[in-house]
Design a protein around this motif. Structure first.
Motif, PDB file in Angstrom:
ATOM      1  N   ALA A 249      77.125  26.338   4.407  1.00 25.47           N
ATOM      2  CA  ALA A 249      77.807  27.449   5.079  1.00 25.47           C
ATOM      3  C   ALA A 249      76.956  28.092   6.173  1.00 25.47           C
ATOM      4  O   ALA A 249      77.419  29.009   6.856  1.00 25.47           O
ATOM      5  N   ILE A 250      75.716  27.648   6.360  1.00 30.63           N
ATOM      6  CA  ILE A 250      74.840  28.272   7.357  1.00 30.63           C
ATOM      7  C   ILE A 250      75.399  28.043   8.760  1.00 30.63           C
ATOM      8  O   ILE A 250      75.613  26.912   9.195  1.00 30.63           O
ATOM      9  N   HIS A 251      75.630  29.134   9.469  1.00 31.81           N
ATOM     10  CA  HIS A 251      76.100  29.039  10.857  1.00 31.81           C
ATOM     11  C   HIS A 251      75.184  29.792  11.815  1.00 31.81           C
ATOM     12  O   HIS A 251      75.350  29.700  13.035  1.00 31.81           O
ATOM     13  N   SER A 252      74.226  30.567  11.272  1.00 30.68           N
ATOM     14  CA  SER A 252      73.309  31.329  12.120  1.00 30.68           C
ATOM     15  C   SER A 252      71.886  31.092  11.648  1.00 30.68           C
ATOM     16  O   SER A 252      71.585  31.227  10.455  1.00 30.68           O
ATOM     17  N   PHE A 253      70.999  30.730  12.602  1.00 34.16           N
ATOM     18  CA  PHE A 253      69.607  30.459  12.254  1.00 34.16           C
ATOM     19  C   PHE A 253      68.705  31.053  13.322  1.00 34.16           C
ATOM     20  O   PHE A 253      68.923  30.866  14.519  1.00 34.16           O
ATOM     21  N   SER A 254      67.690  31.793  12.860  1.00 34.15           N
ATOM     22  CA  SER A 254      66.723  32.412  13.767  1.00 34.15           C
ATOM     23  C   SER A 254      65.336  32.166  13.215  1.00 34.15           C
ATOM     24  O   SER A 254      65.091  32.356  12.019  1.00 34.15           O
ATOM     25  N   ILE A 255      64.422  31.743  14.076  1.00 37.77           N
ATOM     26  CA  ILE A 255      63.056  31.495  13.638  1.00 37.77           C
ATOM     27  C   ILE A 255      62.103  31.920  14.741  1.00 37.77           C
ATOM     28  O   ILE A 255      62.396  31.786  15.935  1.00 37.77           O
ATOM     29  N   ALA A 256      60.956  32.457  14.332  1.00 35.54           N
ATOM     30  CA  ALA A 256      59.944  32.892  15.294  1.00 35.54           C
ATOM     31  C   ALA A 256      58.589  32.795  14.629  1.00 35.54           C
ATOM     32  O   ALA A 256      58.445  32.987  13.420  1.00 35.54           O
ATOM     33  N   GLY A 257      57.583  32.495  15.457  1.00 36.07           N
ATOM     34  CA  GLY A 257      56.215  32.572  14.983  1.00 36.07           C
ATOM     35  C   GLY A 257      55.670  31.308  14.362  1.00 36.07           C
ATOM     36  O   GLY A 257      54.629  31.344  13.730  1.00 36.07           O
ATOM     37  N   SER A 258      56.322  30.169  14.502  1.00 38.95           N
ATOM     38  CA  SER A 258      55.860  28.951  13.850  1.00 38.95           C
ATOM     39  C   SER A 258      55.592  27.845  14.861  1.00 38.95           C
ATOM     40  O   SER A 258      56.191  27.811  15.926  1.00 38.95           O
ATOM     41  N   SER A 259      54.701  26.936  14.475  1.00 42.08           N
ATOM     42  CA  SER A 259      54.504  25.716  15.251  1.00 42.08           C
ATOM     43  C   SER A 259      55.363  24.640  14.612  1.00 42.08           C
ATOM     44  O   SER A 259      55.133  24.264  13.457  1.00 42.08           O
ATOM     45  N   PHE A 260      56.336  24.144  15.305  1.00 41.10           N
ATOM     46  CA  PHE A 260      57.249  23.176  14.728  1.00 41.10           C
ATOM     47  C   PHE A 260      58.020  22.468  15.838  1.00 41.10           C
ATOM     48  O   PHE A 260      58.077  22.926  16.963  1.00 41.10           O
ATOM     49  N   ARG A 261      58.616  21.361  15.459  1.00 38.86           N
ATOM     50  CA  ARG A 261      59.559  20.672  16.335  1.00 38.86           C
ATOM     51  C   ARG A 261      60.942  20.983  15.786  1.00 38.86           C
ATOM     52  O   ARG A 261      61.277  20.573  14.665  1.00 38.86           O
ATOM     53  N   PRO A 262      61.744  21.720  16.532  1.00 40.23           N
ATOM     54  CA  PRO A 262      62.983  22.282  15.977  1.00 40.23           C
ATOM     55  C   PRO A 262      63.877  21.274  15.270  1.00 40.23           C
ATOM     56  O   PRO A 262      64.392  21.539  14.189  1.00 40.23           O
ATOM     57  N   LEU A 263      64.055  20.078  15.858  1.00 43.07           N
ATOM     58  CA  LEU A 263      65.006  19.136  15.278  1.00 43.07           C
ATOM     59  C   LEU A 263      64.520  18.543  13.970  1.00 43.07           C
ATOM     60  O   LEU A 263      65.263  17.830  13.293  1.00 43.07           O
ATOM     61  N   GLU A 264      63.257  18.830  13.598  1.00 41.68           N
ATOM     62  CA  GLU A 264      62.764  18.381  12.305  1.00 41.68           C
ATOM     63  C   GLU A 264      63.197  19.306  11.173  1.00 41.68           C
ATOM     64  O   GLU A 264      63.037  18.968  10.000  1.00 41.68           O
ATOM     65  N   LEU A 265      63.732  20.474  11.514  1.00 46.38           N
ATOM     66  CA  LEU A 265      64.215  21.387  10.484  1.00 46.38           C
ATOM     67  C   LEU A 265      65.439  20.792   9.799  1.00 46.38           C
ATOM     68  O   LEU A 265      66.324  20.245  10.468  1.00 46.38           O
ATOM     69  N   PRO A 266      65.497  20.887   8.465  1.00 50.76           N
ATOM     70  CA  PRO A 266      66.618  20.274   7.730  1.00 50.76           C
ATOM     71  C   PRO A 266      67.878  21.122   7.787  1.00 50.76           C
ATOM     72  O   PRO A 266      68.395  21.588   6.776  1.00 50.76           O
ATOM     73  N   LEU A 267      68.414  21.313   8.986  1.00 54.99           N
ATOM     74  CA  LEU A 267      69.609  22.124   9.180  1.00 54.99           C
ATOM     75  C   LEU A 267      70.795  21.258   9.568  1.00 54.99           C
ATOM     76  O   LEU A 267      70.621  20.167  10.143  1.00 54.99           O
ATOM     77  N   SER A 268      71.976  21.751   9.285  1.00 54.67           N
ATOM     78  CA  SER A 268      73.188  21.106   9.792  1.00 54.67           C
ATOM     79  C   SER A 268      73.457  21.694  11.178  1.00 54.67           C
ATOM     80  O   SER A 268      74.238  22.629  11.352  1.00 54.67           O
ATOM     81  N   TRP A 269      72.793  21.133  12.188  1.00 57.87           N
ATOM     82  CA  TRP A 269      72.829  21.685  13.528  1.00 57.87           C
ATOM     83  C   TRP A 269      74.246  21.741  14.087  1.00 57.87           C
ATOM     84  O   TRP A 269      74.600  22.666  14.820  1.00 57.87           O
ATOM     85  N   GLU A 270      75.050  20.770  13.731  1.00 54.90           N
ATOM     86  CA  GLU A 270      76.390  20.708  14.295  1.00 54.90           C
ATOM     87  C   GLU A 270      77.274  21.856  13.844  1.00 54.90           C
ATOM     88  O   GLU A 270      78.315  22.127  14.430  1.00 54.90           O
ATOM     89  N   ARG A 271      76.848  22.609  12.792  1.00 57.80           N
ATOM     90  CA  ARG A 271      77.653  23.720  12.299  1.00 57.80           C
ATOM     91  C   ARG A 271      77.206  25.064  12.880  1.00 57.80           C
ATOM     92  O   ARG A 271      77.889  26.067  12.716  1.00 57.80           O
TER      93      ARG A 271
END
Length: 538
Positions: A249-271
């Motif tokens: 059900a996640i439709h909103s995601f906010s992140i700050a302060g980390s070193s990461f490659r965004p697309l490596e996050l295990p999110l359902s980006w299409e939603r």
């Protein structure tokens, strides 16, 4: 007024001789007797007034006590009272553990209100939790403070019934400023309520997030939005271990302060419909380049709101350029560029289409004194043909590039906001960009009877302008906007308000503020050992 032979001497420094002193004493004998009688009469009347006041207080208490029995609030249905209580909650953030605001204060009015507040689950479905800081001068009291906060959190959320929960957690630092003092203690109070998490925001460290690694998407079926402000400098976060990020059900995601490659996050980006990737304290994230941003946006076709910090990277190759990407639903884009704004802007916009974009915010952040003279192509806003609000700052503009940018603004523009978070001269302090010449670009002229943005209704300039008052007067009279807000960092040179009063009476919202630079002040007592005492007495 009683007559006196000494009238001319009254109120002066005259010192009477002995014979006049006796005369004065005789003169005062009768008035002093009369004064004594008046004092006695006033005292008698005052006693009568005091008795009447006492009777009034008793009678008023009697009336008010009985009036309270028939007050309208007592006859309101319970569901209406609950709605009133809920309307008392803050709307822009979660509730805090304080008796200064709802819902806690509602339970301190009377026992009836307390019973209602404690039995209304929605009042307790939102909570902001702050981890107590360890007192350096008395660390022994920290553990009791933490236990108290733990119990208060658990008690608060236990009153929320089956309501979806909105929770924000702010962890504190230890003396080194790198790690949380007790990374998982308060999280343990939140985990039993995970099935009802709807909106969660953690301002914390990975050690805290790691304590939630056992959660999977089935454990958080209601989770709709996540915000993570994570600061563990130099630590590579294994985001794939956070299974709860896969909640369907996640439709909103906010992140700050980390070193990461965004697309490596295990999110359902299409939603996702709301995405923010920012930088926070301690952040060293430099991975989100223009090219990476394009790939990220391509993974989020449902976006409505997007906020990104993009680092200027190498020029995007034009040899094997990918097809233009259309974000059909995006209506708000906040793009902050670390590096030349024009470079990032021109790398991204020609590759995208935003047919529904209404609000565009562009912020540059160049950490050098050089502002490139790159100009913006006039067709750059073809990617966003319906933009109505544009918000820019001045940090990566030269005067030439700013002028070119303004000339290319779209005809749909209704609101233009220009700000600078730094000094009046901008980040660089060398060039004051917003002068009369720039303002002329927004005014109709014989060469251009209708500027490129004829629908402009609002102009707001927060910092950095050096317009003359005469130029502002001319602009306002020719453009006939609905709202003009300009903050000058100087004294008023020409009072134009009287001439603009007819427009104000006709509906113009005008706000011109003048704040001259602060004058350096010093104290003639500075450097003395008793300087603090002198400051207090002067």
């Amino acid at each position: 007024m009683m007559s006196s032979p000494f009238t001319s001497k009254l109120g002066t420094n005259y010192c009477p001789p002995d014979d006049e002193i006796a005369e004065i004493e005789n003169l005062l004998a009768e008035p002093e007797v009369r004064l004594k009688c008046l004092d006695d009469e006033i005292a008698s009347l005052q006693r009568s007034i005091d008795e009447l006041e006492d009777e009034r207080i008793r009678l008023r208490a009697y009336v008010e006590a009985h009036r309270a029995l028939i007050s309208p609030i007592r006859r309101l249905p319970l569901d209406i009272i609950e709605e009133i209580f809920i309307a008392c909650l803050p709307t822009h953030r979660n509730c805090v553990m304080s008796a200064m605001e709802a819902p806690v204060i509602l339970g301190r009015i009377c026992s009836w209100w307390r019973a209602i507040s404690l039995s209304t689950p929605r009042l307790w479905s939102r909570l902001h939790i702050v981890e107590p800081a360890c007192p350096r001068n008395n660390p022994a009291i920290f553990e009791p403070m933490l236990v108290q906060r733990f119990e208060a959190t658990r008690t608060w959320l236990s009153r929320s019934g089956n309501c979806p929960l909105s929770i924000s957690l702010k962890c504190n630092y230890d003396q080194a400023g790198l790690t949380s003092t007790t990374p998982t203690h308060l999280i343990q109070a939140l985990l039993p309520f995970a099935p009802r998490w709807e909106h969660i925001t953690f301002s914390t460290f990975y050690s805290v997030l790691e304590s939630m690694s056992h959660l999977v998407e089935a454990d958080v079926p209601m989770l709709k939005s996540i915000g993570i402000m994570q600061a563990t400098p130099g630590l590579a976060v294994p985001w794939e271990s956070l299974g709860f990020l896969r909640a369907p059900a996640i439709h909103s995601f906010s992140i700050a302060g980390s070193s990461f490659r965004p697309l490596e996050l295990p999110l359902s980006w299409e939603r996702l419909t709301d995405l923010s990737i920012l930088e926070g304290w301690g952040s060293a994230n430099r991975s989100l380049t223009s090219e990476m941003s394009l790939h990220l946006l391509a993974s989020c076709p449902q976006l409505r709101i997007c906020r990104l910090i993009v680092h200027t990277g190498p020029e995007i190759s034009t040899t094997h350029r990918e097809p233009v990407l259309e974000l059909s639903f995006l209506h708000t884009l906040d793009l902050q560029c670390v590096g030349p704004l024009s470079t990032t802007f021109c790398q991204i916009f020609p590759r995208l289409l935003f047919p529904q974009l209404r609000h565009l915010k562009l912020r540059g952040n160049i950490k050098s004194v050089y502002v490139p003279e790159t100009v913006y192509p006039g067709s750059v806003f073809r990617a966003a043909p319906r933009v109505q609000t544009i918000d820019i700052n001045l940090q990566s503009f030269s005067k030439a590039s700013l002028a070119h940018f303004l000339r290319g603004l779209p005809p749909t523009l209704r609101e233009l906001n220009i700000g600078d978070t730094q000094s009046p001269g901008g980040f660089h302090g060398f060039e004051k960009l917003l002068d009369d010449e720039i303002l002329e670009l927004l005014i109709p002229s014989p060469a251009c009877p209708a500027p490129g943005f004829p629908n402009l209704q609002v102009l707001e300039i927060k910092h950095g302008c050096v317009f003359s008052d005469a130029a502002v007067l001319r602009f306002i009279k020719l453009r006939m906007l609905k709202r003009v807000t300009i903050a000058f960092e100087r004294d008023m040179q020409l009072d134009i308000l009287a001439e603009l009063e007819p427009l104000v009476q006709n509906g113009l919202h005008l706000e011109l503020t003048y704040h001259p630079p602060e004058v350096c002040r010093f104290s003639p007592w500075q450097g003395l050992t008793d300087v603090s005492t002198l400051f207090q007495s002067h």
